[in-house]
Scaffold this motif. Structure first.
Motif, PDB file in Angstrom:
ATOM      1  N   GLU A  43     118.163  45.905  22.544  1.00  0.00           N
ATOM      2  CA  GLU A  43     117.721  46.940  23.484  1.00  0.00           C
ATOM      3  C   GLU A  43     117.399  46.371  24.862  1.00  0.00           C
ATOM      4  O   GLU A  43     116.349  46.643  25.450  1.00  0.00           O
ATOM      5  CB  GLU A  43     116.542  47.723  22.900  1.00  0.00           C
ATOM      6  CG  GLU A  43     116.904  48.414  21.596  1.00  0.00           C
ATOM      7  CD  GLU A  43     115.743  49.120  20.926  1.00  0.00           C
ATOM      8  OE1 GLU A  43     114.599  48.991  21.398  1.00  0.00           O
ATOM      9  OE2 GLU A  43     115.997  49.803  19.931  1.00  0.00           O
ATOM     10  N   LEU A  44     118.330  45.572  25.387  1.00  0.00           N
ATOM     11  CA  LEU A  44     118.207  44.979  26.708  1.00  0.00           C
ATOM     12  C   LEU A  44     119.181  45.676  27.653  1.00  0.00           C
ATOM     13  O   LEU A  44     120.179  46.245  27.208  1.00  0.00           O
ATOM     14  CB  LEU A  44     118.537  43.485  26.648  1.00  0.00           C
ATOM     15  CG  LEU A  44     117.720  42.649  25.664  1.00  0.00           C
ATOM     16  CD1 LEU A  44     118.318  41.251  25.546  1.00  0.00           C
ATOM     17  CD2 LEU A  44     116.274  42.580  26.113  1.00  0.00           C
ATOM     18  N   THR A  75     118.158  40.764  31.181  1.00  0.00           N
ATOM     19  CA  THR A  75     117.550  41.779  32.038  1.00  0.00           C
ATOM     20  C   THR A  75     117.052  42.896  31.137  1.00  0.00           C
ATOM     21  O   THR A  75     117.801  43.412  30.303  1.00  0.00           O
ATOM     22  CB  THR A  75     118.558  42.330  33.071  1.00  0.00           C
ATOM     23  OG1 THR A  75     119.061  41.234  33.843  1.00  0.00           O
ATOM     24  CG2 THR A  75     117.889  43.339  33.995  1.00  0.00           C
ATOM     25  N   GLN A  76     115.759  43.222  31.300  1.00  0.00           N
ATOM     26  CA  GLN A  76     115.124  44.271  30.519  1.00  0.00           C
ATOM     27  C   GLN A  76     114.664  45.383  31.456  1.00  0.00           C
ATOM     28  O   GLN A  76     114.577  45.186  32.667  1.00  0.00           O
ATOM     29  CB  GLN A  76     113.882  43.715  29.800  1.00  0.00           C
ATOM     30  CG  GLN A  76     114.159  42.584  28.846  1.00  0.00           C
ATOM     31  CD  GLN A  76     112.865  41.996  28.310  1.00  0.00           C
ATOM     32  OE1 GLN A  76     112.360  41.039  28.862  1.00  0.00           O
ATOM     33  NE2 GLN A  76     112.351  42.560  27.244  1.00  0.00           N
ATOM     34  N   ALA A  77     114.301  46.517  30.881  1.00  0.00           N
ATOM     35  CA  ALA A  77     113.742  47.613  31.673  1.00  0.00           C
ATOM     36  C   ALA A  77     112.221  47.477  31.668  1.00  0.00           C
ATOM     37  O   ALA A  77     111.608  47.293  30.617  1.00  0.00           O
ATOM     38  CB  ALA A  77     114.152  48.963  31.088  1.00  0.00           C
ATOM     39  N   CYS A  78     111.609  47.560  32.851  1.00  0.00           N
ATOM     40  CA  CYS A  78     110.151  47.523  32.976  1.00  0.00           C
ATOM     41  C   CYS A  78     109.558  48.687  32.190  1.00  0.00           C
ATOM     42  O   CYS A  78     110.050  49.816  32.265  1.00  0.00           O
ATOM     43  CB  CYS A  78     109.770  47.621  34.453  1.00  0.00           C
ATOM     44  SG  CYS A  78     107.999  47.814  34.751  1.00  0.00           S
ATOM     45  N   ALA A  86     114.226  40.654  35.295  1.00  0.00           N
ATOM     46  CA  ALA A  86     114.971  39.485  34.824  1.00  0.00           C
ATOM     47  C   ALA A  86     114.036  38.553  34.064  1.00  0.00           C
ATOM     48  O   ALA A  86     112.859  38.430  34.402  1.00  0.00           O
ATOM     49  CB  ALA A  86     115.593  38.757  36.009  1.00  0.00           C
ATOM     50  N   ALA A  87     114.545  37.915  33.027  1.00  0.00           N
ATOM     51  CA  ALA A  87     113.751  36.954  32.248  1.00  0.00           C
ATOM     52  C   ALA A  87     114.654  35.829  31.764  1.00  0.00           C
ATOM     53  O   ALA A  87     115.850  36.026  31.540  1.00  0.00           O
ATOM     54  CB  ALA A  87     113.089  37.650  31.062  1.00  0.00           C
ATOM     55  N   HIS A  88     114.054  34.649  31.615  1.00  0.00           N
ATOM     56  CA  HIS A  88     114.771  33.491  31.077  1.00  0.00           C
ATOM     57  C   HIS A  88     114.159  33.145  29.731  1.00  0.00           C
ATOM     58  O   HIS A  88     112.933  33.080  29.597  1.00  0.00           O
ATOM     59  CB  HIS A  88     114.666  32.298  32.028  1.00  0.00           C
ATOM     60  CG  HIS A  88     115.364  31.078  31.506  1.00  0.00           C
ATOM     61  ND1 HIS A  88     116.738  30.976  31.468  1.00  0.00           N
ATOM     62  CD2 HIS A  88     114.885  29.930  30.965  1.00  0.00           C
ATOM     63  CE1 HIS A  88     117.069  29.803  30.950  1.00  0.00           C
ATOM     64  NE2 HIS A  88     115.969  29.151  30.625  1.00  0.00           N
ATOM     65  N   GLY A 144     115.643  36.660  19.549  1.00  0.00           N
ATOM     66  CA  GLY A 144     114.984  37.967  19.458  1.00  0.00           C
ATOM     67  C   GLY A 144     113.468  37.861  19.491  1.00  0.00           C
ATOM     68  O   GLY A 144     112.788  38.678  20.112  1.00  0.00           O
ATOM     69  N   LEU A 145     112.928  36.840  18.828  1.00  0.00           N
ATOM     70  CA  LEU A 145     111.473  36.654  18.814  1.00  0.00           C
ATOM     71  C   LEU A 145     110.931  36.239  20.173  1.00  0.00           C
ATOM     72  O   LEU A 145     109.762  36.468  20.476  1.00  0.00           O
ATOM     73  CB  LEU A 145     111.080  35.615  17.763  1.00  0.00           C
ATOM     74  CG  LEU A 145     111.306  36.035  16.314  1.00  0.00           C
ATOM     75  CD1 LEU A 145     111.072  34.859  15.376  1.00  0.00           C
ATOM     76  CD2 LEU A 145     110.394  37.196  15.946  1.00  0.00           C
ATOM     77  N   ALA A 146     111.764  35.634  21.008  1.00  0.00           N
ATOM     78  CA  ALA A 146     111.314  35.162  22.317  1.00  0.00           C
ATOM     79  C   ALA A 146     111.348  36.253  23.389  1.00  0.00           C
ATOM     80  O   ALA A 146     110.785  36.080  24.471  1.00  0.00           O
ATOM     81  CB  ALA A 146     112.173  33.983  22.764  1.00  0.00           C
ATOM     82  N   ILE A 147     111.975  37.387  23.106  1.00  0.00           N
ATOM     83  CA  ILE A 147     112.072  38.472  24.087  1.00  0.00           C
ATOM     84  C   ILE A 147     110.711  39.131  24.259  1.00  0.00           C
ATOM     85  O   ILE A 147     110.054  39.480  23.279  1.00  0.00           O
ATOM     86  CB  ILE A 147     113.125  39.514  23.644  1.00  0.00           C
ATOM     87  CG1 ILE A 147     114.515  38.879  23.618  1.00  0.00           C
ATOM     88  CG2 ILE A 147     113.109  40.729  24.562  1.00  0.00           C
ATOM     89  CD1 ILE A 147     115.579  39.762  22.989  1.00  0.00           C
ATOM     90  N   ASP A 148     110.276  39.313  25.505  1.00  0.00           N
ATOM     91  CA  ASP A 148     108.996  39.975  25.798  1.00  0.00           C
ATOM     92  C   ASP A 148     109.101  41.444  25.383  1.00  0.00           C
ATOM     93  O   ASP A 148     109.937  42.182  25.910  1.00  0.00           O
ATOM     94  CB  ASP A 148     108.694  39.878  27.293  1.00  0.00           C
ATOM     95  CG  ASP A 148     107.367  40.503  27.684  1.00  0.00           C
ATOM     96  OD1 ASP A 148     106.688  41.104  26.820  1.00  0.00           O
ATOM     97  OD2 ASP A 148     107.005  40.405  28.871  1.00  0.00           O
ATOM     98  N   PRO A 149     108.255  41.884  24.434  1.00  0.00           N
ATOM     99  CA  PRO A 149     108.359  43.280  23.991  1.00  0.00           C
ATOM    100  C   PRO A 149     107.841  44.284  25.033  1.00  0.00           C
ATOM    101  O   PRO A 149     108.136  45.470  24.932  1.00  0.00           O
ATOM    102  CB  PRO A 149     107.496  43.320  22.724  1.00  0.00           C
ATOM    103  CG  PRO A 149     106.553  42.169  22.866  1.00  0.00           C
ATOM    104  CD  PRO A 149     107.258  41.131  23.687  1.00  0.00           C
ATOM    105  N   TYR A 150     107.088  43.808  26.026  1.00  0.00           N
ATOM    106  CA  TYR A 150     106.520  44.693  27.056  1.00  0.00           C
ATOM    107  C   TYR A 150     106.786  44.133  28.450  1.00  0.00           C
ATOM    108  O   TYR A 150     105.860  43.741  29.153  1.00  0.00           O
ATOM    109  CB  TYR A 150     105.015  44.877  26.837  1.00  0.00           C
ATOM    110  CG  TYR A 150     104.682  45.367  25.450  1.00  0.00           C
ATOM    111  CD1 TYR A 150     104.977  46.665  25.065  1.00  0.00           C
ATOM    112  CD2 TYR A 150     104.108  44.521  24.515  1.00  0.00           C
ATOM    113  CE1 TYR A 150     104.697  47.117  23.786  1.00  0.00           C
ATOM    114  CE2 TYR A 150     103.817  44.961  23.231  1.00  0.00           C
ATOM    115  CZ  TYR A 150     104.113  46.253  22.881  1.00  0.00           C
ATOM    116  OH  TYR A 150     103.834  46.688  21.610  1.00  0.00           O
TER     117      TYR A 150
END
Length: 182
Positions: A43-44, A75-78, A86-88, A144-150
């Motif tokens: 869901e990115l 790239t995620q949605a705020c 953007a995130a690394h 997947g675990l490293a993705i910021d959920p918020y």
């Protein structure tokens, strides 16, 4: 999250039946189609690049240790503004595996034996059957675990009411009066 039977977009089955003593190097560079599928699965908005560098090595008598890193630019949605953020991701991958028929695996998991693990090291070993382990799917789990959920854009606030807006709307005020709360 994704369905268990759905293969990973970056699936890579490493043959662990005859691993070299020094291990097997595996590098997974996701192509454009794989990055689109990764973005959809997690869901990115997008995955600009994804690379996993892993070492699949013998562990103990007949176990397997997978270690390395997974790196990605996403790239995620705020969650406040829905604007792109953007995130690394730079995540260490480390996991242990034992064959299902392994004596160590059976005893350790059935409570009859002991498996000594480093508290700072990988989790307890998982079992596998056959001579392959999908190390691509394993790397994707760590991704997947490293993705910021918020994810939140810099300066975005969760305060919905601005300085000119009332804190309570008319409906909320009427509801409060009906409930007798002031």
């Amino acid at each position: 999250m994704k369905h268990v039977d759905t293969p990973s977009p970056v699936s890579f089955a490493a043959n662990v039946g005859r691993l070299p003593h020094k291990g097997l190097q595996v590098v997974i560079d996701a192509d454009a189609a794989q990055r689109v599928m990764l973005a959809r699965e997690h869901e990115l908005l997008s995955v600009e690049n994804y690379r996993a560098e892993l070492l699949v090595a013998p562990w103990k008598r007949n176990g397997v240790k997978v270690s390395g890193r997974v790196e990605a630019d996403i790239t995620q949605a705020c969650i406040v503004t829905l604007e792109p953020v953007a995130a690394h991701i730079d995540e260490e991958v480390e996991a242990l595996f034992l064959p299902e028929q392994s004596k160590l695996g059976r005893q350790g998991f059935e409570g009859g034996g002991e498996i000594l693990l480093d508290a700072e090291g990988p989790d307890s070993p998982e079992t596998f059957s056959g001579d392959t382990i999908d190390v691509g799917a394993l790397a994707e789990q760590f991704f997947g675990l490293a993705i910021d959920p918020y994810p939140r854009k810099a300066g975005a606030s969760l305060d919905a009411a601005g300085p000119d807006e009332p804190v309570e709307n008319e409906f909320q005020q009427k509801l409060r009066s009906l409930l007798g709360k002031s």
